[in-house]
Scaffold this active site. Structure first.
Site, mmCIF file in Angstrom:
data_model
loop_
_atom_site.group_PDB
_atom_site.id
_atom_site.type_symbol
_atom_site.label_atom_id
_atom_site.label_comp_id
_atom_site.label_asym_id
_atom_site.label_seq_id
_atom_site.Cartn_x
_atom_site.Cartn_y
_atom_site.Cartn_z
ATOM 1 N N THR A 47 -7.423 -1.862 -2.771
ATOM 2 C CA THR A 47 -6.074 -1.391 -2.471
ATOM 3 C C THR A 47 -5.485 -2.147 -1.286
ATOM 4 O OG1 THR A 47 -6.567 0.794 -3.363
ATOM 5 C CG2 THR A 47 -4.672 0.638 -1.887
ATOM 6 N N CYS A 48 -6.309 -2.442 -0.303
ATOM 7 C CA CYS A 48 -5.841 -3.153 0.890
ATOM 8 C C CYS A 48 -5.340 -4.556 0.535
ATOM 9 C CB CYS A 48 -6.954 -3.231 1.922
ATOM 10 S SG CYS A 48 -7.633 -1.617 2.367
ATOM 11 N N SER A 49 -6.073 -5.252 -0.330
ATOM 12 C CA SER A 49 -5.733 -6.632 -0.685
ATOM 13 C C SER A 49 -4.702 -6.736 -1.796
ATOM 14 C CB SER A 49 -6.988 -7.385 -1.126
ATOM 15 O OG SER A 49 -7.828 -7.611 -0.029
#
Length: 157
Positions: A47-49
């Site tokens: 989700t972060c990337s």
């Protein structure tokens, strides 16, 4: 937990730039500036990337047009990982703050223990700070990505 109206805690961050390793304190990074800070559980995580950081990269110019002086990304990772992630995500407009031991994240009372998965990590959150004081705070519910995304923060300005 840090709250609206609270000053950001003192702390030091290491980050890597084209000029090399940098060490800055929270006073230097936040005083006299309107700053959007978002935190992710870990660099290179799905989700972060795929969503969190890319949203801020795409909307960086719009944040600046609304009077934001800086966008900063916080993670409990080391500075070298944060720099590699910054490069991989074309996120040069965003200062990547490494909270290597999680001490600043704990001072915000926004740390979570992921156990054997990765240990102490930041909860997913975002805030808007003006002159080092929190004006708005958006903390995600566990496992969610609904309020700390770039579009939501841009709308809050």
């Amino acid at each position: 937990m840090i709250a609206v109206g609270h000053p950001l805690p003192a702390g030091e961050f290491t980050f890597i730039t084209a000029e090399g390793k940098q060490l800055r304190d929270s006073q230097t990074l936040f005083a006299g500036k309107k700053v959007v800070l978002f935190a992710v559980p870990g660099a290179f995580t799905p989700t972060c990337s795929n969503a969190h950081l890319p949203g801020y990269v795409v909307l960086a110019d719009q944040f600046m047009a609304k009077g934001v002086d800086a966008i900063r990304c916080l993670s409990v990772n080391d500075a070298f990982v944060m720099r590699a992630w910054q490069t991989a995500q074309n996120a040069e407009a965003i200062t990547m703050l490494a909270d290597g031991d999680g001490s600043w994240t704990r001072a915000l009372d926004l740390a979570k223990d992921t156990g054997a998965f990765g240990g102490i990590r930041a909860q997913r959150f975002a805030l808007i700070a003006n002159d080092g004081v929190v004006e708005q705070l958006f903390v995600e519910a566990p496992g969610k990505f609904e309020v700390s995304d770039a579009a939501s923060l841009l709308a809050a300005l």
